[in-house]
Motif scaffolding. Structure first.
Motif, PDB file in Angstrom:
ATOM      1  N   UNK A 199       1.063  -1.262   0.074  1.00 33.27           N
ATOM      2  CA  UNK A 199      -0.542   0.115  -0.557  1.00 33.27           C
ATOM      3  C   UNK A 199       1.302   0.753   0.099  1.00 33.27           C
ATOM      4  N   UNK A 200       0.701   1.746  -0.592  1.00 32.80           N
ATOM      5  CA  UNK A 200       1.542   3.296  -0.776  1.00 32.80           C
ATOM      6  C   UNK A 200       0.493   4.245  -0.862  1.00 32.80           C
ATOM      7  N   UNK A 201       0.555   5.426   0.218  1.00 33.56           N
ATOM      8  CA  UNK A 201       0.225   7.327   0.162  1.00 33.56           C
ATOM      9  C   UNK A 201       0.850   7.443  -0.073  1.00 33.56           C
ATOM     10  N   UNK A 202       0.508   9.064  -1.121  1.00 35.15           N
ATOM     11  CA  UNK A 202       1.403   9.932  -1.096  1.00 35.15           C
ATOM     12  C   UNK A 202       0.547  10.873  -0.326  1.00 35.15           C
ATOM     13  N   UNK A 203       2.393  12.313   0.260  1.00 34.30           N
ATOM     14  CA  UNK A 203       1.753  12.834   0.510  1.00 34.30           C
ATOM     15  C   UNK A 203       2.112  14.053   0.127  1.00 34.30           C
ATOM     16  N   UNK A 204       0.904  15.217  -0.576  1.00 30.96           N
ATOM     17  CA  UNK A 204       1.586  16.433  -1.309  1.00 30.96           C
ATOM     18  C   UNK A 204       1.766  17.515  -0.569  1.00 30.96           C
TER      19      UNK A 204
END
Ligand SMILES: [Zn+2]
Ligand SMILES: [Zn+2]
Length: 420
Positions: free
Chosen positions: A182-187
């Motif tokens: 699982x991947x979390x992308x934080x801008x």
């Protein structure tokens, strides 16, 4: 100070923001006229989205603050079924290809077999991969951030993520990475302008999508969508009007419309399912970060336009200052400048965005409910306290863990420029 050209009331003008009139709504949404010009199918799509959106809001605002376990809807399940059927066609082509190859081994029968196999291969579902040059934070790089993520994930009944990447979008998202990870992308442009508690609400929202099963569904539906786009490419009309191509164009007419129809249906169904998911994920945001923090997050999302313009302006002036070669120092203080700009946004700009959102209704972004309605729904429910909190020490440790990636990203953004 100037006066409103429509009603004459005095209005305060701030050069950095759109000048508008709170008394008569003059110029409240200068971009709206572009959106209105949509014709034909796009208009139908928007009208359907609006009707569905209004019903959904009415339904969800009647529900008490209970945390929903799943956002599944008939439209979501139908989209999923269509997606499985699309992949089923690919599997059938592959199986047919193998059959031909095996039966025609060594002979001419191998040709259709190889063609079918190649076709199926080009239509295969592709798994998400890490974007190239991504700024990756693994568990060892940021133990405190991961500990917070795990805590938020537990609070909403989900598992944590395996990889976090940081990018320059004023946004955040979660997806599957490959089959199991699982991947979390934080801008960072969004993360940087949130309070620690609002960051928890943001994580709560994102992990809400895992709990609701959105990411797995998204992967199946999204890859079916890509496969349909490939199909459409195969049956696209040829440019030259040679006899063979004219015949091909006539033969392709029906499949082309069929594919376009399925794409549109899939689009409509997923937009309905995702509107609902967004509201449900917002309730996960409130349950983890508190209603107050979730509302604060909505306010920030309301003015992401300002994030984009501020970053655009900041990077341009730094590039100018740096001349030919942009040095590391030119990127210094980029995020601080952004945060300062965001803190200086007047209440009137928030109000303008809310009113503009109300005027646009559900028509602007069909997959997300309008931010002002997400905010209103949060406020309509019984306020809930935070179930995850971060004290100042913890927040500081996370800031320290992000320091390197923060500097690296600022340098990238200043070097490459920040586009609209
Ligand atoms: Zn006016
Ligand atoms: Zn979301």
């Amino acid at each position: 100070m100037s006066s409103c050209p429509r009603c004459g009331v005095e209005i305060r003008a701030d050069r950095r923001f759109t000048t508008w009139c709170a008394a008569c709504d003059w110029n409240v949404d200068p971009q709206q006229s572009d959106a209105e010009k949509k014709r034909g199918l796009e208009r139908v799509r928007r009208r359907l989205a609006r009707r569905y959106g209004e019903r959904l809001f009415a339904e969800l605002s009647g529900v008490d603050g209970r945390r929903p376990r799943s956002g599944r809807t008939a439209s979501g399940l139908l989209a999923y079924t269509i997606a499985l059927a699309v992949h089923g066609v690919t599997v059938a082509l592959a199986a047919g290809g193998v059959w031909f190859v095996v039966n025609g081994w060594g002979g001419i029968g191998m040709v259709p077999g190889l063609l079918l196999t190649a076709l199926a291969w080009s239509l295969r579902p592709r798994l998400n991969r890490l974007p190239r040059n991504a700024h990756v934070l693994l568990r060892n790089d940021a133990p405190e951030l991961y500990a917070l993520i795990d805590e938020v994930a537990r609070a909403v009944g989900a598992r944590g993520v395996d990889v976090v990447i940081v990018d320059d979008e004023p946004n955040a998202s979660v997806t599957q990475l490959g089959v199991r990870r699982r991947l979390l992308t934080l801008g960072l442009p969004l993360w940087e302008v949130l309070t620690p508690q609002e960051r928890i609400a943001l994580l709560g929202h994102e992990f809400g999508h895992f709990t609701l099963g959105d990411t797995r569904h998204g992967m199946v539906v999204g890859s079916a969508y890509n496969s349909l786009v490939t199909w459409h490419y195969y049956v696209e009309p040829a440019e030259d009007s040679q006899v063979v191509e004219v015949i091909a164009n006539v033969l392709y007419f029906l499949p082309r419309w069929l594919i376009a129809g399925v794409v549109m249906l899939l689009d409509l169904l997923t937009s309905q399912a995702s509107q609902r998911s967004e509201y449900l994920a917002d309730s996960a945001a409130a349950h983890t970060g508190s209603t107050q923090a979730a509302v604060g997050l909505m306010d920030r999302l309301l003015v992401t336009n300002s994030v984009v313009t501020a970053l655009h302006r900041e990077t341009n002036s730094r590039r100018m200052r740096g001349g030919v070669r942009v040095s590391a120092q030119d990127a210094d203080g980029l995020w601080e400048a952004l945060a300062a700009h965001m803190a200086s946004i007047p209440e009137s700009e928030y109000e303008r965005q809310r009113r503009a959102g109300a005027l646009r209704g559900h028509s602007v972004d069909a997959s997300h409910p309008p931010t002002h309605l997400r905010r209103r729904l949060l406020l309509a429910r019984t306020p809930v306290p935070a179930s995850v909190t971060a004290d100042a020490d913890r927040a500081d440790r996370i800031v320290a863990e992000l320091a390197d990636v923060r500097t690296a990203l600022a340098r990238d953004v200043v070097r490459d420029g920040y586009g609209y």
